[in-house]
Design a protein around this motif. Structure first.
Motif, PDB file in Angstrom:
ATOM      1  N   VAL A 271       0.841  -1.195   0.000  1.00 11.43           N
ATOM      2  CA  VAL A 271       0.000   0.000   0.000  1.00 11.43           C
ATOM      3  C   VAL A 271       0.879   1.249   0.000  1.00 11.43           C
ATOM      4  N   MET A 327      -7.650  -0.798   1.541  1.00  9.64           N
ATOM      5  CA  MET A 327      -6.583   0.194   1.315  1.00  9.64           C
ATOM      6  C   MET A 327      -6.256   0.311  -0.166  1.00  9.64           C
ATOM      7  N   ALA A 330      -8.918   2.252  -1.910  1.00  9.76           N
ATOM      8  CA  ALA A 330      -8.733   3.691  -1.723  1.00  9.76           C
ATOM      9  C   ALA A 330      -7.673   4.230  -2.681  1.00  9.76           C
ATOM     10  N   CYS A 331      -6.545   3.547  -2.768  1.00  3.59           N
ATOM     11  CA  CYS A 331      -5.495   3.994  -3.689  1.00  3.59           C
ATOM     12  C   CYS A 331      -5.978   3.936  -5.133  1.00  3.59           C
ATOM     13  N   TYR A 336      -5.528   8.432  -1.924  1.00  5.34           N
ATOM     14  CA  TYR A 336      -4.335   7.892  -1.266  1.00  5.34           C
ATOM     15  C   TYR A 336      -4.317   8.211   0.224  1.00  5.34           C
ATOM     16  N   GLY A 339      -6.437   5.831   2.064  1.00  6.91           N
ATOM     17  CA  GLY A 339      -5.792   4.527   2.187  1.00  6.91           C
ATOM     18  C   GLY A 339      -4.746   4.507   3.278  1.00  6.91           C
ATOM     19  N   ILE A 409     -13.024   5.866   2.946  1.00  8.22           N
ATOM     20  CA  ILE A 409     -12.753   5.045   1.757  1.00  8.22           C
ATOM     21  C   ILE A 409     -14.033   4.783   0.980  1.00  8.22           C
TER      22      ILE A 409
END
Length: 669
Positions: A271, A327, A330-331, A336, A339, A409
């Protein structure tokens, strides 16, 4: 003048601790080994806190060069460390949570053999992980990346006399090498096209040459290829589909290892790497979409497996895989900061869940099957309350830490695709269900364990060593963990409750200088229809939040209904589902499928082709036949050396006659 922070000391201090315990620990007492391990790890945490206190006055980003490393033509890579908002967060998480787990491990591993070896490995892991998050270039990051893989192998297989632990260590090492192959190819492409692996050089070139490196909306290009290859590496290290299979098996290691490596730090390296490489991914929408899809599917897939697991650590393992999927989601939607926010809160509550699970296992003599637990809340109240805080946090109930990061998120995912949001909400429901299932099975109802076995073992530790507390009749063998194990639980419980109160918006503002370049590029990649959809959805944020909390509440209610109010229902449901239930309970037979498709062909091919075909039939036969021929020739020549003078004279005469005959023949020509 740039101030010197001596960033190099933060990873070097744990390395010194690893070296001292590794080389001299066998001569030390357990107290001395623990003191060395905690002192050097604690010193690294103290330095991280000192830097955090000075952070606002520092010229950020800040690079500290330690020494030159590689010089090859125009290419160069140095031992240098990089400090910005992102690396500060990662440094504090790694050193802070790592230090608490070190403290816990002293109590948990106290009676174990190889005590010095364990803490040497643990300190070594801290060195490599800190190198990874503080590196100023991809090559130094890769050193830390490979190093945490090595430390993970050593720690998972710490009980190397157990076949399962040894096999789990090898599995983790091999699966991670598959992902690392993709990472390496990405580095080769960076060197070829950018001539550097320094973050500042690579990202600066991309940002400054927007015409040469535009947003690749028309299809796959260089940045897309690099992004996809980086994602392959991240999928291996962070246990995403299809390379997640090593992490559940890694639960064969000691519980502090599960907490440190497979919940709080190492598995989040992927991540971090994707977030650090955001400039590349922002200009590669296809790669970013792959990140989002892989994360979303991994979150759902692992959550469905978690609902049927009976081993308390395996439930948490699949939960970790699922949360890592969040995570990556989210990215993948360019959130970001969200995340990384979830990475931080996850380190608090998942580290706590593993440590509390270790305390439960410790209390009941090493049992990990939740079907043999129950009624423990009155016998280990400190463990119960701390694990309760972590359970509500991971389920996403306000005001616990997990609520703030998970809600952010889901909200950011909804702005890109309602499909991402819908799967994320359903996964949140499953997470709440299987975590409260664990909670009810472990702490409520009547104790279902084998009391006679507990009594016979005299209160055995989870690690397999004696607890020193005999277990007479009934529950008297069930005992709370010592204070050295409970203090880290209490601190992590506080962080699991309050760790999200900073708020997603403040956290995003803090990280904004790191991720600011993604805003324009990402908006360019959005269609006008998507941009309009985002604007129209702004007023629905509270509705989406209420839905996610309702999903968590529904999971809690369903777990209470099945495992507290009507405990006979789960078996009836399992029987009704038949084959589907068995498929989920057996993890969809993915390991068996991989064994048939990949492991067996590789083993059979290496045995029949490489071993028998190449090694034996070609290499061995060539050498053996050469030796046999040499032996036959030497045996024939040996008979010429008889020691008989008349024989020698005859051979000389025969040779002379041959020479004369040859000369005559040549003369007649």
């Amino acid at each position: 003048m740039t101030p010197s922070l001596h960033l190099v000391l933060i990873p070097i201090l744990p390395l010194i601790g690893a070296a001292v315990n590794g080389l001299l620990g066998k001569r030390f007492s357990r107290q001395a080994v623990a003191t060395v391990a905690l002192a050097f790890c604690g010193a690294a945490f103290a330095m991280a806190l000192w830097i955090a206190l000075r952070f606002s006055s520092l010229p950020i980003p800040l690079t500290e060069y330690v020494a030159p490393w590689i010089r090859a033509g125009s290419f160069q890579a140095d031992f240098a460390f990089y400090l910005d908002q992102l690396s500060l967060v990662m440094m504090l998480v790694v050193t802070g949570v790592g230090f608490l787990i070190h403290i816990y491990a002293v109590g948990y591993m106290w009676e174990e053999g190889g005590f010095y070896r364990f803490f040497s490995y643990l300190n070594l892991f801290m060195f490599f992980m800190l190198t990874l998050v503080l590196a100023n270039n991809y090559l130094l990051m890769f050193i830390g990346w490979e190093g945490v893989g090595l430390a993970s192998y050593l720690l998972i297989g710490f009980w190397f006399t157990k076949d399962a632990a040894a096999a789990a260590g090898k599995k983790a090492f091999i699966v991670n090498r598959i992902g690392d192959f993709g990472f390496l190819i990405a580095l080769f492409l960076l060197i070829k096209h950018f001539g550097s692996l320094n973050f500042a050089d690579v990202f600066g070139t991309i940002v400054e040459n927007s015409t040469q490196y535009p947003v690749e909306t028309a299809g796959a290009g260089l940045l897309t290829a690099i992004g996809l290859l980086l994602m392959v590496g991240a999928a291996g290290k962070s246990a995403q589909l299809p390379l997640y299979v090593w992490l559940p098996d890694a639960m064969e290691g000691p519980t502090p290892v599960s907490a440190l490596i497979h919940a709080a730090t190492m598995v989040t390296a992927g991540v971090y790497m994707v977030a650090r490489s955001h400039v590349i991914f922002d200009r590669a929408p296809m790669a970013l979409t792959v990140v989002a899809i892989v994360g979303t599917l991994t979150a759902l897939f692992a959550a469905t497996i978690g609902i049927c697991q009976t081993d308390i650590k395996k439930v948490l393992a699949y939960s970790t895989i699922s949360q890592l999927g969040y995570m990556f989601l989210a990215c993948g939607v360019a959130a970001y900061s969200a995340g990384i926010f979830h990475l931080m809160t996850h380190a608090f509550f998942k580290g706590l869940l593993f440590l509390a699970a270790g305390s439960v296992i410790h209390a009941i003599g090493g049992e990990q099957d939740m079907r043999k637990m129950g009624g423990l809340r009155d016998h280990i109240p400190a463990t119960f309350w701390t694990m309760t805080a972590a359970t509500f946090a991971i389920a996403g109930f306000p005001p616990f830490a997990g609520f703030f990061s998970k809600d952010e998120i889901l909200w950011r995912a909804s702005q890109v695709s309602l499909a991402y949001w819908g799967i994320g909400v359903f996964t949140a429901f499953l997470t709440s269900f299987y975590m409260f299932r664990l909670w009810f099975l472990t702490f409520f109802g009547e104790y279902r364990g084998d009391q006679e076995a507990t009594q016979a073992h005299g209160g055995i530790h989870a690690t397999g060593s004696r607890a020193g507390v005999p277990a007479p009749h009934g529950h008297s063998g069930i005992h709370e963990s010592p204070k050295i194990m409970l203090i880290p639980l209490a601190i992590l419980a506080i962080l699991s409750v309050m760790g999200g109160w900073i708020g997603a918006h403040r956290f995003e503002l803090f990280l904004a200088p790191v991720f600011s370049s993604h805003q324009t590029a990402h908006l360019v990649a959005l269609t006008s229809e998507q941009a309009g959809q985002i604007t129209a959805m702004e007023h629905l944020e509270w509705v989406f939040t209420a839905i996610s909390v309702a999903a968590a509440a529904l999971g809690l209610y369903l777990a209470w209904l099945l495992y507290r109010d009507r405990p006979q229902l789960p078996q009836r449901i399992a029987n009704a589902l038949g084959g589907f239930y068995h498929a989920v309970a057996n993890k969809y037979y993915v390991d068996e499928l991989y064994a048939v498709l990949f492991v067996k062909p590789v083993v059979d091919g290496s045995t029949s082709i490489l071993w028998h075909g190449v090694d034996q039939n070609v290499i061995d036969d060539t050498l053996n036949d050469s030796a046999e021929a040499a032996r036959d020739v030497s045996d024939s020549v040996r008979h010429m050396q008889s020691g008989n003078l008349r024989s020698y004279a005859g051979w000389v005469a025969l040779g002379a006659a041959g020479v004369i005959a040859y000369m005559i023949w040549m003369g007649t020509r």
